[in-house]
Motif scaffolding. Structure first.
Motif, PDB file in Angstrom:
ATOM      1  N   ALA A  54      -7.658   3.430  -6.647  1.00  0.00           N
ATOM      2  CA  ALA A  54      -7.046   2.573  -7.588  1.00  0.00           C
ATOM      3  C   ALA A  54      -5.499   2.628  -8.020  1.00  0.00           C
ATOM      4  CB  ALA A  54      -7.885   2.584  -8.996  1.00  0.00           C
ATOM      5  N   ARG A  55      -4.967   3.838  -7.401  1.00  0.00           N
ATOM      6  CA  ARG A  55      -3.427   4.224  -7.815  1.00  0.00           C
ATOM      7  C   ARG A  55      -2.691   3.523  -6.546  1.00  0.00           C
ATOM      8  NH1 ARG A  55      -2.957   9.974  -7.642  1.00  0.00           N
ATOM      9  NH2 ARG A  55      -0.724   9.380  -7.490  1.00  0.00           N
ATOM     10  N   ILE A  56      -1.458   3.155  -6.920  1.00  0.00           N
ATOM     11  CA  ILE A  56      -0.611   2.585  -5.835  1.00  0.00           C
ATOM     12  C   ILE A  56       0.821   3.159  -6.188  1.00  0.00           C
ATOM     13  CG2 ILE A  56       0.888   0.772  -4.889  1.00  0.00           C
ATOM     14  CD1 ILE A  56      -1.586  -1.051  -5.561  1.00  0.00           C
ATOM     15  N   VAL A  57       1.382   3.831  -5.244  1.00  0.00           N
ATOM     16  CA  VAL A  57       2.572   4.362  -5.253  1.00  0.00           C
ATOM     17  C   VAL A  57       3.799   3.646  -4.905  1.00  0.00           C
ATOM     18  CG1 VAL A  57       4.266   6.491  -4.321  1.00  0.00           C
ATOM     19  CG2 VAL A  57       1.737   6.936  -4.675  1.00  0.00           C
ATOM     20  N   THR A  58       4.687   3.430  -6.103  1.00  0.00           N
ATOM     21  CA  THR A  58       5.869   2.675  -5.914  1.00  0.00           C
ATOM     22  C   THR A  58       7.140   3.595  -5.504  1.00  0.00           C
ATOM     23  OG1 THR A  58       5.142   1.080  -7.305  1.00  0.00           O
ATOM     24  CG2 THR A  58       7.461   1.188  -6.620  1.00  0.00           C
ATOM     25  N   ALA A  59       7.810   3.447  -4.445  1.00  0.00           N
ATOM     26  CA  ALA A  59       8.923   4.194  -4.000  1.00  0.00           C
ATOM     27  C   ALA A  59      10.064   3.157  -3.671  1.00  0.00           C
ATOM     28  CB  ALA A  59       8.594   4.856  -2.692  1.00  0.00           C
ATOM     29  N   LYS A  60      11.319   3.588  -4.150  1.00  0.00           N
ATOM     30  CA  LYS A  60      12.682   3.233  -3.829  1.00  0.00           C
ATOM     31  C   LYS A  60      13.482   4.038  -3.291  1.00  0.00           C
ATOM     32  CE  LYS A  60      11.777   0.565  -8.382  1.00  0.00           C
ATOM     33  NZ  LYS A  60      12.331   0.604  -9.714  1.00  0.00           N
ATOM     34  N   PRO A  61      13.410   4.286  -1.948  1.00  0.00           N
ATOM     35  CA  PRO A  61      14.431   5.226  -1.358  1.00  0.00           C
ATOM     36  C   PRO A  61      15.693   4.530  -0.995  1.00  0.00           C
ATOM     37  CG  PRO A  61      12.687   4.221   0.239  1.00  0.00           C
ATOM     38  CD  PRO A  61      12.320   3.768  -1.169  1.00  0.00           C
ATOM     39  N   ALA A  62      16.708   5.333  -1.209  1.00  0.00           N
ATOM     40  CA  ALA A  62      18.181   4.653  -1.149  1.00  0.00           C
ATOM     41  C   ALA A  62      18.594   5.369   0.265  1.00  0.00           C
ATOM     42  CB  ALA A  62      18.991   5.490  -2.272  1.00  0.00           C
ATOM     43  N   SER A  63      18.126   6.258   0.950  1.00  0.00           N
ATOM     44  CA  SER A  63      18.558   6.828   2.035  1.00  0.00           C
ATOM     45  C   SER A  63      17.075   7.486   2.937  1.00  0.00           C
ATOM     46  CB  SER A  63      19.664   7.924   1.860  1.00  0.00           C
ATOM     47  OG  SER A  63      18.850   9.155   1.136  1.00  0.00           O
TER      48      SER A  63
END
Length: 137
Positions: A54-63
Motif C-alpha cells: 500500500a506504500r509507494i515511494v516517490t524519488a526526485k533524483p537530481a544526479s
C-alpha cells in the motif's frame, strides 16, 4: 554380468531386501508411530506479504549519485515513482538506464507516466491500465 546390469541390480529393491524386515515384528504385531510424534498435517495457509504494497515511494533524483535511495526501496519490494524534473539530460539518461536494469534484474516493470515521471513496479505488483471510457487495456 555387465557393469550396467550390476548397477541396476544394486539400485533396485528386490523382495530379498525386505526379508530381513519381516522378522523385525512379532507375528500379528503392527507398526505404530513412536509416541510424541505428531502425524497431523497442518493446513496450507497464505503467507502474509513481507512488504506493505500500500506504500509507494516517490524519488526526485537530481544526479546519478541519488539512485541508491530509491534502488534500495525498490529492491525491498516497494513501487517507486521517479520524478526526473530536477535532473539534467545526461543524468536523466543514466538514471533511466539504471532504473531499467534494476527493473529487469528484479523482474519488475518500468512504466512511463509522463515525459519526466517514471513508475517502477516490482514483480509482486500488477499495474492495470484503463482507457478514458473505463475499459481495461
Amino acid at each position: 554380468m555387465g557393469m550396467f546390469q550390476r548397477f541396476v541390480s544394486k539400485a533396485t529393491l528386490n523382495d530379498d531386501d525386505f526379508a530381513e524386515d519381516e522378522d523385525y515384528f512379532e507375528d500379528g504385531e503392527e507398526y505404530a508411530e513412536p509416541e510424541g510424534t505428531d502425524t497431523d498435517v497442518s493446513p496450507i495457509r497464505a503467507v502474509a506479504p513481507a512488504v506493505d504494497i500500500a506504500r509507494i515511494v516517490t524519488a526526485k533524483p537530481a544526479s546519478f549519485a541519488d539512485v541508491r535511495g530509491f534502488a534500495e526501496k525498490f529492491r525491498s519490494g516497494l513501487p517507486v515513482i521517479l520524478n526526473l524534473a530536477a535532473a539534467d539530460d545526461a543524468a536523466r539518461h543514466r538514471i533511466v538506464d539504471f532504473a531499467t536494469g534494476l527493473c529487469f534484474g528484479l523482474h519488475g516493470d518500468l512504466n512511463k507516466i509522463s515525459g519526466e515521471v517514471i513508475l517502477m513496479t516490482p514483480h509482486s505488483v500488477h499495474l492495470e491500465s484503463q482507457r478514458p471510457d473505463g475499459d481495461s487495456l
